[in-house]
Design a protein around this motif. Structure first.
Motif, PDB file in Angstrom:
ATOM      1  N   LYS A  82      24.189 -28.728 -17.560  1.00 27.78           N
ATOM      2  CA  LYS A  82      23.497 -27.358 -17.184  1.00 27.78           C
ATOM      3  C   LYS A  82      24.368 -26.161 -16.738  1.00 27.78           C
ATOM      4  N   ARG A 109      24.408 -24.405 -19.541  1.00 25.78           N
ATOM      5  CA  ARG A 109      23.567 -23.785 -20.356  1.00 25.78           C
ATOM      6  C   ARG A 109      23.643 -22.296 -19.334  1.00 25.78           C
ATOM      7  N   VAL A 110      23.900 -22.237 -18.546  1.00 27.89           N
ATOM      8  CA  VAL A 110      23.693 -20.989 -17.391  1.00 27.89           C
ATOM      9  C   VAL A 110      24.828 -19.763 -18.660  1.00 27.89           C
ATOM     10  N   TYR A 147      19.523 -12.652 -12.472  1.00 29.28           N
ATOM     11  CA  TYR A 147      19.713 -13.854 -12.585  1.00 29.28           C
ATOM     12  C   TYR A 147      19.906 -15.357 -11.467  1.00 29.28           C
ATOM     13  N   LEU A 166      23.768 -18.815 -21.219  1.00 26.60           N
ATOM     14  CA  LEU A 166      22.232 -17.319 -20.942  1.00 26.60           C
ATOM     15  C   LEU A 166      22.965 -16.280 -21.126  1.00 26.60           C
ATOM     16  N   ILE A 215      23.088 -14.859 -10.657  1.00 25.64           N
ATOM     17  CA  ILE A 215      24.137 -15.641 -10.380  1.00 25.64           C
ATOM     18  C   ILE A 215      25.404 -15.157 -10.326  1.00 25.64           C
TER      19      ILE A 215
END
Lengths: 451, 89
Positions: free
Chosen positions: A248, A251-252, A67, A255, A69
């Motif tokens: 935002k 949401r990460v 991803y 996920l 991140i």
């Protein structure tokens, strides 16, 4: 297809504004590990933690690369150890060593849960367990410990509060060669939560599933960056902007939490809606408050700005996640936030102002270095004040202070890594010795009787 | 699996060719391309399909970042879900 700007926004948040997943924490129940003696229990604990978490680090690292991140910390939390060792509390240290060995073998950053919940009373086995904490913290590297001393429902166990002051002092003494670092791995709570992924206070509550994944997100730099484009916005607009950004970020977290739980074959627990700073520049909660218009964090207006920030983070985050929990809110650890460090070095922020700030944010007086000669009763009194704020306001509050051995006000203490560095801050000279010596239970407030 | 390839850096000849050659070598199919020049900086976003690619995405992402360094560009390969999560409700 996403607009180029959307894709670039995400990448810039990660590359330039320090957006990251602060921690993927696996909660593991140790209840099946209770055996007839400490040696066998320690062995069972080691086997269970290794068995459950062996894929945690490689799975998190793979997710991070897929991803794009960063996942900064991989951690494990366990059932409060005092419950596992109730039959042989003096030997709890053997479990501490087994847990630290497991943490090392797994390659995780921290393991939390060397804990006791004594908010209403301290049982005899818990009293003995508590006495093992300083030694456990000084003989391990990755183990974290916590004690819950009060709740809105039960009141504050002032005997435990007195004990915690002594434990903090003893831990500092045993880890004096490293600036009292043992105290950075110990926190005392009021209204502790059972699904917190953050250290030092993470433990796996008995009401939780057998094994769960809880995720804590970060991203103060992202919020500060977003606000920097709206210098003229009024505070309603600023709150909206923070909400959108928090959405935002969360949401990460959602996920990664869902995906990690799926790949590890365990339950998804919660996303902790947090703004957790690090000592890096551009990753500071204090600088968000300054971006809102304060010359320096700690001045008048700080509490109001923080209240707005904390609330907006929650409102934005709640909609972004199917299950939220943990501590959820903006953290204000002094040594872990460059803006806080600077304010403390300039004398702009005091312990009293930090205490006021803890009334409106998550969580408490965190990572604060105080003079090494601070009496145990003063540390207990600091905790009593924090616990009272939590108890009356139905929120989690906590205290993690480091009475840095041999250090005086203004000296610097360096803890390294994410724990950062901090100037030693002044505490009140007035003694609370007699107040703390009274002990007993500080009664729960009238509004706790909701039934 | 769908992923996004993002390329930034100083504009010059051959960037798209080099990135496309890398993707072709990995058997990654390009579905959509959006490319622009922002303040003299080359910026490209590609939506790709990794169905035929035999390596896992984490490995491709690491290799793409290395390839980017070789050609002097910043190259990211990320699972599309991170963008779905952030930008679509």
């Amino acid at each position: 297809m996403f607009h180029t700007n959307e894709v670039i926004e995400t990448i810039e948040m990660i590359d330039k504004e320090h957006l990251d997943i602060r921690t993927v924490t696996m909660g593991i129940s140790l209840l099946p590990c209770i055996r007839e003696n400490a040696e066998k229990t320690a062995e069972a604990v080691y086997e269970r933690v290794i068995g459950r978490a062996e894929r945690l680090v490689p799975t998190a690292e793979k997710l991070s690369r897929e991803y794009g991140i960063p996942i900064v910390n991989k951690r494990v939390s366990v059932t409060p150890v005092s419950l596992i060792t109730a039959a042989f509390p003096e030997e709890s240290g053997k479990i501490a060593l087994a847990l630290d060995r497991a943490a090392d073998a797994l390659g995780i950053d921290f393991l939390g849960g060397y804990s006791a919940l004594v908010h209403k009373a301290t049982a005899e086995y818990e009293e003995k367990f508590l006495s093992t904490i300083p030694e456990a913290l000084s003989s391990t590297k990755k183990l974290c410990s916590s004690v819950n001393v009060g709740s809105s429902r039960s009141g504050i166990n002032m005997d435990a509060v007195r004990k915690v002051g002594e434990l903090v002092k003893e831990t500092a003494r045993l880890t004096a060669a490293e600036g009292g670092i043992g105290c950075a791995k110990f926190v005392a709570f009021c209204n502790a939560v059972e699904d917190n992924p953050f250290m030092a206070g993470a433990f796996h509550g008995v009401g939780e599933a057998d094994t769960v994944i809880n995720v804590g997100v970060s991203g103060p730099g992202v919020v500060q960056h977003a606000l920097s484009f709206a210098p003229e916005a009024d505070l309603t607009e600023a709150a909206e902007l923070i909400k959108r950004t928090a959405f935002k970020i969360t949401r990460v977290g959602q996920l990664i939490a869902k995906e990690a739980a799926k790949r590890l074959g365990v339950s998804f627990g919660v996303v902790d809606l947090s703004l957790a700073p690090t000592p890096a520049r551009g990753d500071s909660v204090a600088h968000i408050l300054e971006e809102l218009g304060l010359e320096r964090v700690g001045g008048h207006g700080t509490t109001a700005a923080l209240a707005m920030l904390n609330d907006a983070v929650k409102k934005g985050g709640v909609m972004a996640s199917s299950r939220v929990g943990g501590l959820s809110g903006a953290f204000i650890p002094v040594s872990e936030d460059i803006g806080m460090i600077e304010a403390a070095e300039k004398g702009a922020i005091s312990l009293e102002k930090l205490e006021a700030m803890t009334c409106v944010c998550s969580v408490g007086l965190d990572m604060i270095a105080i003079p090494g000669d601070t009496p145990a009763s003063t540390i207990s009194a600091i905790l009593a004040d924090e616990a009272a704020i939590g108890m009356i306001n139905h929120k989690t509050t906590a205290m993690r202070v480091i009475p840095a051995p041999g250090k005086k006000v203004g000296d610097r203490v360096d803890f390294g890594g994410l724990l950062g560095h901090a100037p030693v801050m002044a505490v009140h000279a007035g003694s609370a010795e007699r107040f703390i010596a009274r002990g007993g239970i500080l009664p729960a407030p009238i509004h706790s009787f909701k039934n | 699996m769908r992923a996004f390839v993002t390329v930034f850096g100083t504009d010059r000849r051959g960037i798209i060719a080099q990135v496309s050659a890398f993707l072709n070598e990995k058997k990654i199919n390009i579905l959509d391309i959006s490319q622009t020049i922002m303040e003299d900086q080359f910026a490209m976003v590609m939506k790709v399909d990794t169905e035929e690619c035999r390596e896992d995405l984490a490995a491709v992402a690491a290799e793409a970042a290395e390839m980017g360094e070789r050609i002097g560009m910043s190259v990211h390969v990320q699972h599309e879900d991170i963008f779905n999560a952030m930008h679509r409700v």
